[in-house]
Design a protein around this motif. Structure first.
Motif, short mmCIF file in Angstrom:
data_model
loop_
_atom_site.label_atom_id
_atom_site.label_comp_id
_atom_site.label_asym_id
_atom_site.label_seq_id
_atom_site.Cartn_x
_atom_site.Cartn_y
_atom_site.Cartn_z
N UNK A 2 -14.96 -33.31 46.85
CA UNK A 2 -15.84 -33.76 45.79
C UNK A 2 -15.67 -35.26 45.55
N UNK A 3 -16.79 -35.94 45.49
CA UNK A 3 -16.77 -37.37 45.22
C UNK A 3 -16.97 -37.54 43.71
N UNK A 4 -16.10 -38.33 43.06
CA UNK A 4 -16.26 -38.53 41.62
C UNK A 4 -17.65 -39.06 41.26
N UNK A 8 -20.36 -41.82 43.06
CA UNK A 8 -21.74 -41.50 43.45
C UNK A 8 -22.72 -42.47 42.81
N UNK A 9 -22.51 -42.80 41.53
CA UNK A 9 -23.39 -43.74 40.84
C UNK A 9 -23.32 -45.12 41.50
N UNK A 10 -22.13 -45.57 41.85
CA UNK A 10 -21.99 -46.86 42.52
C UNK A 10 -22.62 -46.83 43.91
N UNK A 17 -21.83 -49.87 51.72
CA UNK A 17 -21.06 -51.12 51.72
C UNK A 17 -19.65 -50.91 51.20
N UNK A 18 -18.73 -51.80 51.57
CA UNK A 18 -17.34 -51.67 51.12
C UNK A 18 -17.24 -51.63 49.59
N UNK A 97 -14.42 -48.04 52.13
CA UNK A 97 -13.60 -48.19 50.93
C UNK A 97 -12.37 -49.04 51.23
N UNK A 98 -12.08 -49.96 50.32
CA UNK A 98 -10.81 -50.67 50.28
C UNK A 98 -10.01 -50.04 49.15
N UNK A 99 -8.96 -49.30 49.50
CA UNK A 99 -8.14 -48.63 48.49
C UNK A 99 -7.00 -49.53 48.04
#
Length: 164
Positions: A2-4, A8-10, A17-18, A97-99
């Protein structure tokens, strides 16, 4: 997985994009000194418990939440192990993603280890001398957690800086 909702909004605005996101990793030990691991549903690899922090969520609280959500185990965060910016990761769907990952050493306090959501296919306790192969960065986190000095690790700046 599940994606928060906030991600999803972003993503609806920036596509693949990153995206810089904050994550927490929990290194959880039980009273016998065994390590709690999950076998991820996305790649079938064993891993430490990890997850995305919610906006405004304190990292230690997020680590404990992820342990409870993914494994059914309640854990107390005991100390900071490391803070690390990870290399760019690309999900199967192309999301980049840059974590910024914050890693904690935790102690299990209650609950039976089990698959508790759809992010994993197995959950188990392991003796430290019988660990399955882990991702390289998870092995590094565990090494830092077990180090004698018990200090927090972070990547040192290339140019030495002095604190005034």
């Amino acid at each position: 997985m599940p994606v928060p909702e906030f991600v999803l909004a972003l993503r609806s605005k920036i596509g693949h994009d990153p995206l810089p996101l904050h994550g927490a990793t929990a290194i959880v030990f039980d009273a016998q000194g065994r390590l709690l691991l999950v076998r991820r549903s996305d790649n079938s690899r064993w891993a430490l418990v990890t997850g995305c922090l919610e906006p405004g969520e304190q990292p230690a609280a997020g680590a404990a939440r992820e342990v409870r959500e993914e494994t059914g185990v309640s854990a107390t965060v005991e100390r900071l192990v490391s803070v690390e910016a990870l290399d760019l990761s690309v999900a199967a769907n192309g999301d980049q993603v840059y974590w910024l990952n914050v890693v904690f050493c935790c102690r299990a306090t209650s609950g039976a280890a089990r698959v508790n959501d759809d992010e994993s296919i197995q959950v188990a306790w392991f003796e430290l001398d019988a660990l399955p192969q882990l991702p390289e960065h998870h092995t590094r986190y565990l090494t830092h957690a077990l180090a004698e000095d018990q200090g927090s690790w972070f990547a040192r700046p290339v140019v030495p800086l002095t604190c005034q």
